[in-house]
Write a protein that holds these residues in place. Structure first.
Motif, PDB file in Angstrom:
ATOM      1  N   GLU A 132      14.429  38.074  40.119  1.00 55.68           N
ATOM      2  CA  GLU A 132      13.165  38.464  40.763  1.00 55.68           C
ATOM      3  C   GLU A 132      13.035  39.984  40.798  1.00 55.68           C
ATOM      4  OE1 GLU A 132      10.677  37.475  44.817  1.00 55.68           O
ATOM      5  OE2 GLU A 132      12.864  37.491  44.912  1.00 55.68           O
ATOM      6  N   ASP A 147       7.949  31.400  47.262  1.00 52.89           N
ATOM      7  CA  ASP A 147       7.587  32.781  46.942  1.00 52.89           C
ATOM      8  C   ASP A 147       7.220  32.921  45.464  1.00 52.89           C
ATOM      9  OD1 ASP A 147       8.136  33.432  49.564  1.00 52.89           O
ATOM     10  OD2 ASP A 147      10.076  34.366  49.126  1.00 52.89           O
ATOM     11  N   HIS A 148       7.941  32.193  44.625  1.00 56.80           N
ATOM     12  CA  HIS A 148       7.679  32.230  43.182  1.00 56.80           C
ATOM     13  C   HIS A 148       6.271  31.704  42.879  1.00 56.80           C
ATOM     14  CE1 HIS A 148       8.412  31.802  38.878  1.00 56.80           C
ATOM     15  NE2 HIS A 148       7.976  30.555  38.977  1.00 56.80           N
ATOM     16  N   LEU A 156       3.732  31.536  44.959  1.00 59.21           N
ATOM     17  CA  LEU A 156       2.712  32.105  45.842  1.00 59.21           C
ATOM     18  C   LEU A 156       1.570  32.774  45.091  1.00 59.21           C
ATOM     19  CD1 LEU A 156       2.100  32.348  48.840  1.00 59.21           C
ATOM     20  CD2 LEU A 156       3.320  34.498  48.866  1.00 59.21           C
ATOM     21  N   TYR A 185       7.340  25.500  50.928  1.00 62.00           N
ATOM     22  CA  TYR A 185       7.606  25.967  52.292  1.00 62.00           C
ATOM     23  C   TYR A 185       7.767  24.793  53.252  1.00 62.00           C
ATOM     24  CZ  TYR A 185       6.363  30.646  50.662  1.00 62.00           C
ATOM     25  OH  TYR A 185       6.316  31.835  49.991  1.00 62.00           O
ATOM     26  N   SER A 217       3.238  26.251  46.401  1.00 64.39           N
ATOM     27  CA  SER A 217       3.911  27.160  47.317  1.00 64.39           C
ATOM     28  C   SER A 217       3.998  26.541  48.713  1.00 64.39           C
ATOM     29  CB  SER A 217       3.160  28.493  47.358  1.00 64.39           C
ATOM     30  OG  SER A 217       3.789  29.387  48.217  1.00 64.39           O
TER      31      SER A 217
END
Length: 92
Positions: free
Chosen positions: A40, A71-72, A74, A85, A81
């Motif tokens: 990342e 997060d990837h 998002l 979560y 996403s």
């Protein structure tokens, strides 16, 4: 050219992780988290996704990996996403 200290540390972390994984060490969820974080940092989204995938194959209940996967996704898919979560919250 100025090389910042955090960039040096990221390169060092990448090298150390590569040496560690080239040995007989298993690729578990902890290594996957480290690998995905490093990828990342360097902007390797495909490599990040692959590291998260490998980590979830090892332990599908790792909430940290679901957070990273959230997060990837998002910036590209809010629904995925959100589901990531939700899984992170469930397994936490």
């Amino acid at each position: 050219m100025i090389v910042y200290e955090h960039q040096k540390n990221a390169v060092l972390a990448k090298d150390l992780l590569q040496k560690y994984t080239n040995g007989s060490a298993p690729y578990d969820d902890t290594i996957a988290i480290l690998d995905a974080s490093i990828k990342e940092h360097f902007g390797d989204r495909e490599g990040m996704w692959d590291a998260i995938r490998k980590g979830l194959l090892y332990d599908h209940k790792s909430y940290e990996l679901y957070i990273m996967l959230g997060d990837h996704y998002l910036s590209t898919n809010l629904y995925r996403s959100y589901l990531c979560y939700e899984n992170a919250l469930f397994y936490c």
